[in-house]
Design an enzyme around this catalytic site. Structure first.
Site, PDB file in Angstrom:
ATOM      1  N   GLY A 215       0.903  -1.146   0.002  1.00 39.70           N
ATOM      2  CA  GLY A 215      -0.012  -0.099   0.150  1.00 39.70           C
ATOM      3  C   GLY A 215       0.794   1.246  -0.075  1.00 39.70           C
TER       4      GLY A 215
ATOM      5  CB  THR B  50       5.312   5.590   1.295  1.00 37.84           C
ATOM      6  OG1 THR B  50       5.813   5.011   0.217  1.00 37.84           O
ATOM      7  CG2 THR B  50       6.739   5.884   2.262  1.00 37.84           C
TER       8      THR B  50
ATOM      9  CB  VAL C 202      -0.928   3.364   5.162  1.00 37.03           C
ATOM     10  CG1 VAL C 202      -1.244   2.406   5.971  1.00 37.03           C
ATOM     11  CG2 VAL C 202      -1.936   4.590   4.542  1.00 37.03           C
TER      12      VAL C 202
ATOM     13  CD  GLU D 270       8.053  -4.703  -1.370  1.00 39.02           C
ATOM     14  OE1 GLU D 270       8.431  -3.813  -2.171  1.00 39.02           O
ATOM     15  OE2 GLU D 270       9.054  -5.666  -0.785  1.00 39.02           O
TER      16      GLU D 270
ATOM     17  CB  CYS E 139       3.258  -0.064  -6.925  1.00 37.18           C
ATOM     18  SG  CYS E 139       3.418  -1.799  -7.757  1.00 37.18           S
TER      19      CYS E 139
HETATM   20  P1  NAD Z   1      -3.361   2.420   0.718  1.00 37.00           P
HETATM   21  O1  NAD Z   1      -2.167   2.675   1.747  1.00 37.00           O
HETATM   22  O2  NAD Z   1      -4.280   3.558   0.843  1.00 37.00           O
HETATM   23  O3  NAD Z   1      -4.211   1.248   1.284  1.00 37.00           O
HETATM   24  C1  NAD Z   1      -3.470   0.071   1.693  1.00 37.00           C
HETATM   25  C2  NAD Z   1      -4.354  -0.705   3.067  1.00 37.00           C
HETATM   26  O4  NAD Z   1      -4.104  -0.024   4.025  1.00 37.00           O
HETATM   27  C3  NAD Z   1      -5.594  -0.978   2.502  1.00 37.00           C
HETATM   28  O5  NAD Z   1      -6.256  -2.072   2.898  1.00 37.00           O
HETATM   29  C4  NAD Z   1      -6.444   0.258   3.377  1.00 37.00           C
HETATM   30  O6  NAD Z   1      -7.776  -0.052   3.788  1.00 37.00           O
HETATM   31  C5  NAD Z   1      -5.436   0.149   4.720  1.00 37.00           C
HETATM   32  N1  NAD Z   1      -5.192   1.488   5.454  1.00 37.00           N
HETATM   33  C6  NAD Z   1      -5.608   2.708   4.714  1.00 37.00           C
HETATM   34  N2  NAD Z   1      -5.199   3.690   5.860  1.00 37.00           N
HETATM   35  C7  NAD Z   1      -5.021   2.777   6.796  1.00 37.00           C
HETATM   36  C8  NAD Z   1      -4.728   3.248   8.300  1.00 37.00           C
HETATM   37  N3  NAD Z   1      -4.296   4.551   8.559  1.00 37.00           N
HETATM   38  N4  NAD Z   1      -4.456   2.318   9.141  1.00 37.00           N
HETATM   39  C9  NAD Z   1      -4.205   0.955   8.756  1.00 37.00           C
HETATM   40  N5  NAD Z   1      -4.626   0.837   7.538  1.00 37.00           N
HETATM   41  C10 NAD Z   1      -4.933   1.473   6.841  1.00 37.00           C
HETATM   42  O7  NAD Z   1      -2.935   1.923  -0.685  1.00 37.00           O
HETATM   43  P2  NAD Z   1      -4.002   1.601  -2.110  1.00 37.00           P
HETATM   44  O8  NAD Z   1      -4.541   3.016  -2.268  1.00 37.00           O
HETATM   45  O9  NAD Z   1      -4.852   0.424  -1.468  1.00 37.00           O
HETATM   46  O10 NAD Z   1      -2.778   1.223  -2.880  1.00 37.00           O
HETATM   47  C11 NAD Z   1      -2.151   2.090  -3.513  1.00 37.00           C
HETATM   48  C12 NAD Z   1      -0.564   2.234  -3.059  1.00 37.00           C
HETATM   49  O11 NAD Z   1      -0.045   1.205  -3.002  1.00 37.00           O
HETATM   50  C13 NAD Z   1       0.081   3.258  -3.709  1.00 37.00           C
HETATM   51  O12 NAD Z   1       0.986   3.682  -2.933  1.00 37.00           O
HETATM   52  C14 NAD Z   1       1.009   2.056  -4.672  1.00 37.00           C
HETATM   53  O13 NAD Z   1       2.299   2.458  -5.021  1.00 37.00           O
HETATM   54  C15 NAD Z   1       1.285   0.847  -3.401  1.00 37.00           C
HETATM   55  N6  NAD Z   1       1.609  -0.318  -4.191  1.00 37.00           N
HETATM   56  C16 NAD Z   1       2.715  -0.896  -3.901  1.00 37.00           C
HETATM   57  C17 NAD Z   1       3.079  -1.875  -4.680  1.00 37.00           C
HETATM   58  C18 NAD Z   1       4.629  -2.651  -4.368  1.00 37.00           C
HETATM   59  O14 NAD Z   1       4.830  -3.723  -4.731  1.00 37.00           O
HETATM   60  N7  NAD Z   1       5.499  -1.698  -4.142  1.00 37.00           N
HETATM   61  C19 NAD Z   1       2.304  -2.754  -5.345  1.00 37.00           C
HETATM   62  C20 NAD Z   1       0.915  -2.343  -5.248  1.00 37.00           C
HETATM   63  C21 NAD Z   1       0.595  -0.926  -4.564  1.00 37.00           C
END
Ligand code: NAD
Length: 543
Positions: free
Chosen positions: A265, A267, A269, A293, A327
């Site tokens: 997700g 960075t 978070v 990641e 990502c």
């Molecule tokens: P996000 O960080 O918004 O959410 C990821 C997860 O965290 C979700 O389940 C969400 O509900 C949860 N979450 C959000 N806020 C939270 C909090 N305050 N406390 C606890 N949990 C929380 O990410 P997203 O929008 O779902 O995905 C996009 C992001 O993921 C982008 O930054 C992308 O670059 C990254 N990503 C990275 C890779 C990699 O391999 N590096 C792969 C896919 C996505």
């Protein structure tokens, strides 16, 4: 235990179906899309194998058709989070004691179910729930996840078979124990394969899991859970709940049995959760594994020796497939002055050919972005670029959320290599281009290196082998996945292990042995066949 050293069927990448006109897979997928659209699914939590329907009901809508309702899920409260932890801990002794070949069987079966009878359903759910076109759903939800299951099983067997040397009279062994406690898998919206891999990779190694998917991907997550159950994952080994992120964090990170965090997700978070875990460190029975990641600001760097059409197509595919919500998506591009006119001409021609609309219409290459907050954020950066003197929008720039969250593929040309959209991750269909003096390649590599906190993917385009070597060395720490004359997206499990360092994550490479090693606590066993019976060593004797 097994009475034999079983061999794992050699993992191979799942072939990608092409959904050509008249193909059986296209017919099946279209029928499934129609079926899912005609239903309203009532999606429960799964705790200890039981379907739980408590709490507030939340409706699910396709991002490209926000007036249509696909179904409902139930928000989990503190009680359900606690129940999920208890169910996981209850399932733990039996699961971690099950012989490894049975864990292997379950996930090999899951791969075959996914690639066979559930293929159309998981692809259709991903298309409708996350607004992916058929090809993007196929390479993600069906193929990449089947690859994760099959390759992880093979890597598990390799890890178990790596054993230490022994010496005369001694036999040394290493046992790869599961971690003590439960693992929390927190998954993103953008890849169904990642949502499936994060709970199952630690589970395969004998761990028990509490899994919280993104609220914008619950619709495909519940299809994954059906597959896990059908494949034979025992009750309580993977528990699927839908609390808010902060609520899940509050309960889970203060629990003494919390032992590992598997995250993909953003960075921000991840960093906040790391802090939270640090604040609670004295409460845990064991030091938790933290694997994440996270974000990217992925680049394409073209050298003056590059082929402009190759660069332009890498920009089109690398930046705009799945609306730039990978990502790994290219979002900053450095083009030498001698190539810019040719690159621009080809790139803009390709973009003008691209159709935008719902994924159910297979002629659309481009669909909607995931939700309203994402739409509003992207629109605000586009508006800012329209107003800024050092930025110009040369393609796209329009957006509309009346039917769905549609943002045109947008290209910003900037005169400032540190313009905000060259530095910040926007996670959408916005590509920023900076044109540099073709004779200042070394300087532009320095700039690129220092521009962003991220280091996930990057690509160099050049036909000059000396330049390719130079860039590969100079840009060593700018990307965990580095591409030569290719777009920076589309990593394949078993071929290009994926993950980055710096602000992009712990670089534990999803779908690799490196990742699986994080989910075990090795125990070394030394057995002495002829124990000593006299405390004195020989050196104590003088003669
Ligand atoms: P996000 O960080 O918004 O959410 C990821 C997860 O965290 C979700 O389940 C969400 O509900 C949860 N979450 C959000 N806020 C939270 C909090 N305050 N406390 C606890 N949990 C929380 O990410 P997203 O929008 O779902 O995905 C996009 C992001 O993921 C982008 O930054 C992308 O670059 C990254 N990503 C990275 C890779 C990699 O391999 N590096 C792969 C896919 C996505």
């Amino acid at each position: 235990m097994a009475k034999g050293f079983y061999e794992i069927p050699l993992a191979e990448n799942e072939p990608i179906l092409d959904y050509a006109p008249g193909s059986p897979e296209k017919k099946e997928l279209k029928a499934m899309l129609k079926k899912l659209r005609s239903e309203v699914r009532d999606i429960p939590m799964y705790i200890g194998g039981k379907e739980v329907r408590n709490g507030k009901k939340v409706s699910i809508h396709p991002p490209h058709d926000i007036k249509h309702t696909l179904g409902y899920y139930y928000t989990s409260g503190e009680e359900e989070v606690k129940q999920a932890i208890d169910a996981a801990l209850e399932a733990k002794p039996a699961w971690e004691n099950l012989s490894w070949e049975h864990r292997a069987s379950i996930f090999l079966k899951a791969a075959d179910l996914l690639a066979g009878p559930y293929r159309a359903e998981i692809n259709a759910a991903t298309m409708l729930g996350q607004s992916k076109n058929a090809y993007q759903a196929e390479i993600d939800a069906a193929c990449e996840l089947a690859d994760f299951f099959r390759f992880n099983v093979q890597y598990m067997a390799e890890i178990y078979s790596e054993q230490p040397e022994s010496a005369p009279l001694i036999w040394n062994r290493v046992e790869q124990r599961a971690l003590e406690g439960f693992v929390f898998a927190l998954t993103p919206f953008n890849f169904t394969s990642i949502a499936g891999n994060l709970p199952t990779a630690p589970a395969l190694m004998g761990n028990v899991i509490v899994w919280k998917p993104s609220k914008t991907a619950v619709y495909s997550a519940h299809v994954l859970m059906k597959i896990f159950k059908k494949a034979g994952v025992p009750d309580g080994v993977i528990n699927l709940i839908y609390p808010s992120g902060p609520l899940a964090a509050k309960v889970i990170f203060s629990h003494p049995d919390f032992t590992g965090f598997h995250f993909t997700g953003s960075t921000e978070v991840f960093q906040n959760i790391w802090k939270n875990i640090g604040d609670n460190i004295h409460k845990y029975k064991t030091y938790p594994r933290i694997i994440g990641e996270t974000g990217g600001k992925d680049y394409i760097l073209a050298h003056k020796s590059a082929d402009p059409k190759e660069v332009a197509t890498a920009m089109t595919r690398g930046a705009f497939e799945y609306q730039g919500q990978k990502c790994s998506a290219a979002s900053r591009v450095y083009i030498p002055s001698n190539l810019w006119d040719a690159v621009k001409e080809h790139h803009l021609a390709e973009l003008s050919d691209m159709k935008m609309g719902p994924p159910e219409d297979f002629t659309n290459f481009f669909n909607a972005v995931i939700d309203e907050p994402s739409f509003d954020k992207l629109a605000s950066f586009i508006d800012r670029a329209k107003a800024d003197d050092n930025a110009e929008i040369i393609a796209g720039g329009n957006y509309d959320k009346s039917v769905g969250y549609f943002i045109e593929p947008t290209v910003i040309l900037t005169t400032d290599p540190h313009y905000i959209t060259m530095e910040e991750e926007l996670f959408g269909p916005v590509l920023t281009v900076y044109v540099y003096d073709e004779n200042k390649f070394d300087e532009i590599m320095d700039t690129l290196d220092k521009t962003s906190i991220y280091a996930l993917t990057g690509a160099i385009f050049s036909s000059d082998r000396y330049i390719i070597e130079k860039a590969t060395k100079r840009l060593r720490h700018t990307a965990g996945n580095f591409y030569i004359n290719d777009k920076p997206t589309g990593a394949v499990v078993g071929q290009q292990p994926f993950g980055g360092a710096r602000g992009s994550g712990t670089d534990d490479k999803a779908g690799s042995k490196i990742n699986l090693m994080r989910w075990v606590a090795p125990r070394t066993i030394k057995e002495n066949f002829v124990p000593a019976t006299d405390y004195r060593y020989s050196f104590l004797d003088e003669e």
